[in-house]
Design a protein around this motif. Structure first.
Motif, PDB file in Angstrom:
ATOM      1  N   VAL A 150     109.044  38.000 -30.024  1.00 20.45           N
ATOM      2  CA  VAL A 150     107.909  38.859 -30.377  1.00 20.45           C
ATOM      3  C   VAL A 150     107.611  39.820 -29.229  1.00 20.45           C
ATOM      4  CG1 VAL A 150     105.475  38.917 -31.049  1.00 20.45           C
ATOM      5  CG2 VAL A 150     106.941  37.034 -31.818  1.00 20.45           C
ATOM      6  N   TYR A 152     104.800  41.984 -27.555  1.00 19.06           N
ATOM      7  CA  TYR A 152     103.347  42.128 -27.486  1.00 19.06           C
ATOM      8  C   TYR A 152     103.038  43.490 -26.862  1.00 19.06           C
ATOM      9  CZ  TYR A 152     103.364  37.175 -28.540  1.00 19.06           C
ATOM     10  OH  TYR A 152     103.570  35.956 -29.154  1.00 19.06           O
ATOM     11  N   GLU A 204     105.452  49.077 -33.903  1.00 16.89           N
ATOM     12  CA  GLU A 204     105.687  48.389 -35.172  1.00 16.89           C
ATOM     13  C   GLU A 204     106.680  49.167 -36.033  1.00 16.89           C
ATOM     14  OE1 GLU A 204     102.311  47.084 -37.422  1.00 16.89           O
ATOM     15  OE2 GLU A 204     101.254  46.377 -35.637  1.00 16.89           O
ATOM     16  N   LYS A 213     109.598  41.614 -34.357  1.00 20.11           N
ATOM     17  CA  LYS A 213     108.181  41.459 -34.691  1.00 20.11           C
ATOM     18  C   LYS A 213     107.332  42.002 -33.553  1.00 20.11           C
ATOM     19  CE  LYS A 213     104.639  38.034 -35.869  1.00 20.11           C
ATOM     20  NZ  LYS A 213     104.024  38.932 -36.865  1.00 20.11           N
ATOM     21  N   CYS A 215     103.386  42.480 -32.081  1.00 27.86           N
ATOM     22  CA  CYS A 215     101.999  42.012 -32.156  1.00 27.86           C
ATOM     23  C   CYS A 215     101.147  42.900 -31.257  1.00 27.86           C
ATOM     24  CB  CYS A 215     101.918  40.558 -31.721  1.00 27.86           C
ATOM     25  SG  CYS A 215     100.247  39.866 -31.797  1.00 27.86           S
TER      26      CYS A 215
END
Length: 254
Positions: A150, A152, A204, A213, A215
């Protein structure tokens, strides 16, 4: 068409490649300066030979990490070397790229640009500064820096701009012999993309294409996070807004 001879410091970098392309397309003679071409702006190796017969230096050389102290030393040394070697070679002027919000920054890589700008404006060569927004290409770099599955990404306002657009603006500034550095109280030119975006939203969009992904997170822990969140690194009212949006730029890559 009259042509000039330009030397591009950082010619093989993310922005430098576009600057070389734009100059070449416009029919100018170009000297590509980077360690890959045998020119080191820190040690000065190869500078004298590279600048022989050069009319204008375009400085887009950059430090590879965000540490403020190391970046500051890089810009101070490189700028001093370019000015001194340029003066000896008879170069008429220098144009350098900086970052929008550099004057507001208190820490990190962006704050190091203050030394970069001051060293240029106090050097022996007449110098022009162009402040640019974060590049579209920077979003991919943020994704590459992720640890784990992920990414961030801080939900910070930005006005991302294409490297090609910045290169075109820099070349226009460098090609104008009548372009004078703004006087006291006059704003430094800025270039940014056409619309305000959010860094995490842009990430994104790219993450969806790469299968990563993303976040969105608060920017706490980043240098000058509060300034950035308040829009301190967005373009000023006098900025030139140009080029594709991040989504348009992405679509053109595929």
């Amino acid at each position: 068409m009259s042509t000039s001879k330009f030397a591009v410091a950082g010619a093989t970098g993310r922005l430098g490649r576009h600057v070389v392309d734009v100059l070449t397309e416009q029919g100018h003679r170009v000297v590509s300066m980077s360690r890959a071409t045998g020119v080191d702006v820190i040690t000065g190796a190869g500078l004298a030979d590279a600048l022989t017969g050069v009319d204008v230096i375009i400085d887009v050389a950059s430090w590879h990490a965000s540490d403020q102290e190391a970046a500051t030393e890089f810009f101070r040394t490189a700028t001093g070397n370019l000015h001194e070697a340029g003066q000896r070679a008879g170069v008429s002027r220098l144009v350098a790229v900086s970052i929008i919000g550099a004057d507001k920054a208190t820490a990190g890589f962006v704050a190091a640009q203050q030394v970069h700008e001051e060293a240029n404006l106090s050097g022996p060569l007449p110098a022009r500064i162009l402040r640019a927004a974060q590049f579209h290409e920077f979003v991919g770099q943020l994704l590459d820096w992720r640890q784990g599955d992920v990414a961030y990404i801080p939900a910070l306002p930005t006005q991302l701009v294409a490297c090609r657009t910045v290169a075109e603006t820099l070349v226009g500034l460098a090609s104008d012999p009548n372009a004078a550095q703004p006087g006291p109280g006059e704003p430094i030119p800025e270039i940014a993309g056409p619309v305000k975006e959010t860094m995490s939203d842009a990430a994104e969009l790219l993450g969806a294409r790469r299968g990563i992904k993303v976040c969105a997170v608060a920017a706490s822990g980043m240098p000058d996070a509060e300034i950035a969140a308040a829009g301190g690194f967005l373009p000023s009212p006098h900025a030139t807004l140009a080029g594709p949006t991040f989504r348009e730029w992405l679509d053109a890559q595929s």
